[in-house]
Design a protein around this motif. Structure first.
Motif, PDB file in Angstrom:
ATOM      1  N   MET A  58      40.320 -28.650  -5.121  1.00 37.03           N
ATOM      2  CA  MET A  58      40.303 -28.486  -6.580  1.00 37.03           C
ATOM      3  C   MET A  58      40.150 -27.006  -6.927  1.00 37.03           C
ATOM      4  O   MET A  58      39.261 -26.323  -6.411  1.00 37.03           O
ATOM      5  N   ASP A  59      41.022 -26.507  -7.814  1.00 36.55           N
ATOM      6  CA  ASP A  59      40.984 -25.083  -8.141  1.00 36.55           C
ATOM      7  C   ASP A  59      39.905 -24.770  -9.173  1.00 36.55           C
ATOM      8  O   ASP A  59      39.261 -25.665  -9.732  1.00 36.55           O
ATOM      9  N   LYS A  60      39.715 -23.478  -9.441  1.00 40.16           N
ATOM     10  CA  LYS A  60      38.639 -23.028 -10.319  1.00 40.16           C
ATOM     11  C   LYS A  60      38.782 -23.572 -11.733  1.00 40.16           C
ATOM     12  O   LYS A  60      37.805 -24.005 -12.345  1.00 40.16           O
ATOM     13  N   ALA A  61      39.997 -23.559 -12.259  1.00 35.51           N
ATOM     14  CA  ALA A  61      40.212 -24.004 -13.637  1.00 35.51           C
ATOM     15  C   ALA A  61      39.843 -25.477 -13.805  1.00 35.51           C
ATOM     16  O   ALA A  61      39.159 -25.857 -14.769  1.00 35.51           O
ATOM     17  N   ALA A  62      40.284 -26.308 -12.863  1.00 34.90           N
ATOM     18  CA  ALA A  62      39.987 -27.739 -12.938  1.00 34.90           C
ATOM     19  C   ALA A  62      38.499 -27.993 -12.748  1.00 34.90           C
ATOM     20  O   ALA A  62      37.909 -28.867 -13.395  1.00 34.90           O
ATOM     21  N   LEU A  63      37.876 -27.214 -11.874  1.00 37.54           N
ATOM     22  CA  LEU A  63      36.449 -27.361 -11.613  1.00 37.54           C
ATOM     23  C   LEU A  63      35.630 -26.989 -12.849  1.00 37.54           C
ATOM     24  O   LEU A  63      34.666 -27.672 -13.214  1.00 37.54           O
ATOM     25  N   GLU A  64      36.029 -25.907 -13.514  1.00 36.94           N
ATOM     26  CA  GLU A  64      35.346 -25.484 -14.738  1.00 36.94           C
ATOM     27  C   GLU A  64      35.462 -26.554 -15.820  1.00 36.94           C
ATOM     28  O   GLU A  64      34.481 -26.887 -16.500  1.00 36.94           O
ATOM     29  N   ALA A  65      36.666 -27.105 -15.973  1.00 37.55           N
ATOM     30  CA  ALA A  65      36.893 -28.124 -16.992  1.00 37.55           C
ATOM     31  C   ALA A  65      36.053 -29.364 -16.721  1.00 37.55           C
ATOM     32  O   ALA A  65      35.491 -29.971 -17.644  1.00 37.55           O
ATOM     33  N   LEU A  66      35.950 -29.740 -15.444  1.00 40.87           N
ATOM     34  CA  LEU A  66      35.162 -30.913 -15.067  1.00 40.87           C
ATOM     35  C   LEU A  66      33.687 -30.690 -15.376  1.00 40.87           C
ATOM     36  O   LEU A  66      33.003 -31.585 -15.884  1.00 40.87           O
ATOM     37  N   ALA A  67      33.204 -29.493 -15.085  1.00 42.85           N
ATOM     38  CA  ALA A  67      31.799 -29.175 -15.344  1.00 42.85           C
ATOM     39  C   ALA A  67      31.502 -29.185 -16.837  1.00 42.85           C
ATOM     40  O   ALA A  67      30.496 -29.743 -17.283  1.00 42.85           O
ATOM     41  N   MET A  68      32.378 -28.596 -17.622  1.00 41.42           N
ATOM     42  CA  MET A  68      32.161 -28.522 -19.068  1.00 41.42           C
ATOM     43  C   MET A  68      32.201 -29.905 -19.717  1.00 41.42           C
ATOM     44  O   MET A  68      31.582 -30.127 -20.759  1.00 41.42           O
ATOM     45  N   ALA A  69      32.924 -30.842 -19.094  1.00 41.17           N
ATOM     46  CA  ALA A  69      33.051 -32.192 -19.648  1.00 41.17           C
ATOM     47  C   ALA A  69      31.939 -33.123 -19.178  1.00 41.17           C
ATOM     48  O   ALA A  69      31.820 -34.247 -19.673  1.00 41.17           O
ATOM     49  N   ASN A  70      31.118 -32.665 -18.244  1.00 44.58           N
ATOM     50  CA  ASN A  70      30.047 -33.500 -17.703  1.00 44.58           C
ATOM     51  C   ASN A  70      28.984 -33.762 -18.771  1.00 44.58           C
ATOM     52  O   ASN A  70      28.494 -32.829 -19.420  1.00 44.58           O
ATOM     53  N   ASP A  71      28.617 -35.024 -18.964  1.00 43.22           N
ATOM     54  CA  ASP A  71      27.668 -35.392 -20.016  1.00 43.22           C
ATOM     55  C   ASP A  71      26.310 -34.720 -19.838  1.00 43.22           C
ATOM     56  O   ASP A  71      25.681 -34.293 -20.816  1.00 43.22           O
ATOM     57  N   ARG A  72      25.861 -34.647 -18.599  1.00 45.95           N
ATOM     58  CA  ARG A  72      24.558 -34.030 -18.335  1.00 45.95           C
ATOM     59  C   ARG A  72      24.598 -32.541 -18.662  1.00 45.95           C
ATOM     60  O   ARG A  72      23.650 -31.994 -19.238  1.00 45.95           O
ATOM     61  N   VAL A  73      25.698 -31.887 -18.332  1.00 46.50           N
ATOM     62  CA  VAL A  73      25.850 -30.458 -18.627  1.00 46.50           C
ATOM     63  C   VAL A  73      25.892 -30.233 -20.135  1.00 46.50           C
ATOM     64  O   VAL A  73      25.299 -29.281 -20.661  1.00 46.50           O
ATOM     65  N   LYS A  74      26.565 -31.127 -20.841  1.00 48.37           N
ATOM     66  CA  LYS A  74      26.684 -30.987 -22.294  1.00 48.37           C
ATOM     67  C   LYS A  74      25.321 -30.979 -22.985  1.00 48.37           C
ATOM     68  O   LYS A  74      25.148 -30.341 -24.030  1.00 48.37           O
ATOM     69  N   GLU A  75      24.363 -31.687 -22.416  1.00 51.56           N
ATOM     70  CA  GLU A  75      23.029 -31.727 -23.008  1.00 51.56           C
ATOM     71  C   GLU A  75      22.410 -30.330 -23.095  1.00 51.56           C
ATOM     72  O   GLU A  75      21.577 -30.068 -23.965  1.00 51.56           O
ATOM     73  N   PHE A  76      22.830 -29.440 -22.196  1.00 49.10           N
ATOM     74  CA  PHE A  76      22.246 -28.105 -22.136  1.00 49.10           C
ATOM     75  C   PHE A  76      23.185 -27.021 -22.671  1.00 49.10           C
ATOM     76  O   PHE A  76      22.809 -25.847 -22.714  1.00 49.10           O
ATOM     77  N   THR A  77      24.390 -27.414 -23.080  1.00 51.64           N
ATOM     78  CA  THR A  77      25.336 -26.422 -23.600  1.00 51.64           C
ATOM     79  C   THR A  77      25.721 -26.657 -25.057  1.00 51.64           C
ATOM     80  O   THR A  77      26.157 -25.723 -25.730  1.00 51.64           O
ATOM     81  N   ASN A  78      25.561 -27.889 -25.547  1.00 51.90           N
ATOM     82  CA  ASN A  78      25.924 -28.176 -26.935  1.00 51.90           C
ATOM     83  C   ASN A  78      25.118 -27.306 -27.905  1.00 51.90           C
ATOM     84  O   ASN A  78      23.894 -27.181 -27.785  1.00 51.90           O
ATOM     85  N   GLY A  79      25.830 -26.702 -28.847  1.00 50.27           N
ATOM     86  CA  GLY A  79      25.175 -25.862 -29.845  1.00 50.27           C
ATOM     87  C   GLY A  79      24.866 -24.462 -29.364  1.00 50.27           C
ATOM     88  O   GLY A  79      24.259 -23.670 -30.098  1.00 50.27           O
ATOM     89  N   LYS A  80      25.274 -24.145 -28.144  1.00 50.03           N
ATOM     90  CA  LYS A  80      25.019 -22.821 -27.589  1.00 50.03           C
ATOM     91  C   LYS A  80      26.336 -22.111 -27.295  1.00 50.03           C
ATOM     92  O   LYS A  80      27.392 -22.739 -27.202  1.00 50.03           O
ATOM     93  N   THR A  81      26.255 -20.816 -27.154  1.00 53.08           N
ATOM     94  CA  THR A  81      27.442 -20.015 -26.869  1.00 53.08           C
ATOM     95  C   THR A  81      27.592 -19.827 -25.364  1.00 53.08           C
ATOM     96  O   THR A  81      26.647 -19.396 -24.691  1.00 53.08           O
ATOM     97  N   VAL A  82      28.763 -20.175 -24.871  1.00 54.12           N
ATOM     98  CA  VAL A  82      29.036 -19.984 -23.445  1.00 54.12           C
ATOM     99  C   VAL A  82      29.422 -18.526 -23.227  1.00 54.12           C
ATOM    100  O   VAL A  82      30.434 -18.048 -23.742  1.00 54.12           O
ATOM    101  N   VAL A  83      28.597 -17.818 -22.493  1.00 49.99           N
ATOM    102  CA  VAL A  83      28.829 -16.400 -22.230  1.00 49.99           C
ATOM    103  C   VAL A  83      29.790 -16.210 -21.063  1.00 49.99           C
ATOM    104  O   VAL A  83      30.693 -15.379 -21.103  1.00 49.99           O
ATOM    105  N   LYS A  84      29.599 -17.017 -20.035  1.00 48.99           N
ATOM    106  CA  LYS A  84      30.409 -16.855 -18.822  1.00 48.99           C
ATOM    107  C   LYS A  84      30.355 -18.134 -18.005  1.00 48.99           C
ATOM    108  O   LYS A  84      29.352 -18.841 -18.015  1.00 48.99           O
ATOM    109  N   VAL A  85      31.445 -18.415 -17.303  1.00 53.57           N
ATOM    110  CA  VAL A  85      31.488 -19.550 -16.379  1.00 53.57           C
ATOM    111  C   VAL A  85      31.872 -19.023 -15.003  1.00 53.57           C
ATOM    112  O   VAL A  85      32.916 -18.391 -14.838  1.00 53.57           O
ATOM    113  N   ILE A  86      31.000 -19.272 -14.045  1.00 48.12           N
ATOM    114  CA  ILE A  86      31.245 -18.837 -12.668  1.00 48.12           C
ATOM    115  C   ILE A  86      31.550 -20.068 -11.830  1.00 48.12           C
ATOM    116  O   ILE A  86      30.707 -20.957 -11.680  1.00 48.12           O
ATOM    117  N   ALA A  87      32.758 -20.138 -11.308  1.00 51.52           N
ATOM    118  CA  ALA A  87      33.168 -21.288 -10.501  1.00 51.52           C
ATOM    119  C   ALA A  87      33.488 -20.842  -9.084  1.00 51.52           C
ATOM    120  O   ALA A  87      34.261 -19.904  -8.883  1.00 51.52           O
TER     121      ALA A  87
END
Length: 205
Positions: free
Chosen positions: A165-194
């Protein structure tokens, strides 16, 4: 029972455990009157190729059991047979190749029941005269890997993904994860390191 060269007390529970394992092995290869797949009670075996997951554990087992026998690590060889059998129990039908391979690997440890299974599989020749199975290393390779999803460096979730799985697909999967969303919703994403095959770290503020 532990390693062959280790000192250990005699425990009848060990024998009971082996008896249960052989019972499960019999049911997965031969079945019983309720699960043989035919009106006559004779087991039915599918000659087509088994699913990829079963083939993977089959070839892994050939490699592991062969190596353990050479090293006289019989306890870990039997443990691998238990893992193999647990996967066989999940099969939607009795595929001939994994059933026959399992019986061949079982034979050094339980020759009498293995010979009986071999006969039921339709063979007249003794299992003693049958060649040891050979593994295809390419089919024993894991095709998935566990990656972790972090938010600001803290572990928030895990997922099994394709090894390639490439970086782009991995990033998209992480951002769509429900558990991750609990800690990112309403916040500004500064950077994604995959890092493919390892992790995704989402930096937010």
């Amino acid at each position: 029972m532990g390693p062959l060269d280790a000192t250990k007390p005699w425990q009848t529970k060990g024998i009971e455990g082996m008896n249960r394992f052989l019972g499960r092995a019999w049911r997965s290869v031969v079945g019983d009157d309720a699960s043989t797949g035919s009106a006559t009670g004779a087991p039915v075996y599918a000659d087509e190729a088994a699913p990829e997951e079963i083939q993977k554990i089959m070839h892994q087992s050939i490699i592991k059991v062969s190596s353990d026998i050479e090293n006289m690590s019989f306890n870990t060889a039997i443990s691998q047979l238990m893992i193999f059998n647990n996967e066989m129990i999940k099969m939607d039908k009795r595929y001939r190749e994994p059933c026959e391979t399992f019986v061949k690997l079982l034979q050094p440890f339980a020759p009498h029941i293995a010979e009986e299974m071999w006969s039921i599989l339709g063979h007249n020749e003794s299992l003693t005269n049958v060649a040891w199975p050979e593994a295809d290393a390419s089919k024993a390779v894991e095709n998935t890997v566990e990656v972790v999803f972090q938010v600001n460096g803290k572990l928030r979730a895990k997922a099994n993904v394709a090894k390639d799985m490439d970086k782009a697909a991995l990033e998209a999967l992480a951002m769509a994860n429900d558990r991750v969303k609990e800690f990112t919703n309403g916040k500004t994403v500064v950077k994604v390191i995959a890092v493919p095959g390892k992790l995704v770290n989402i930096v937010v503020k």
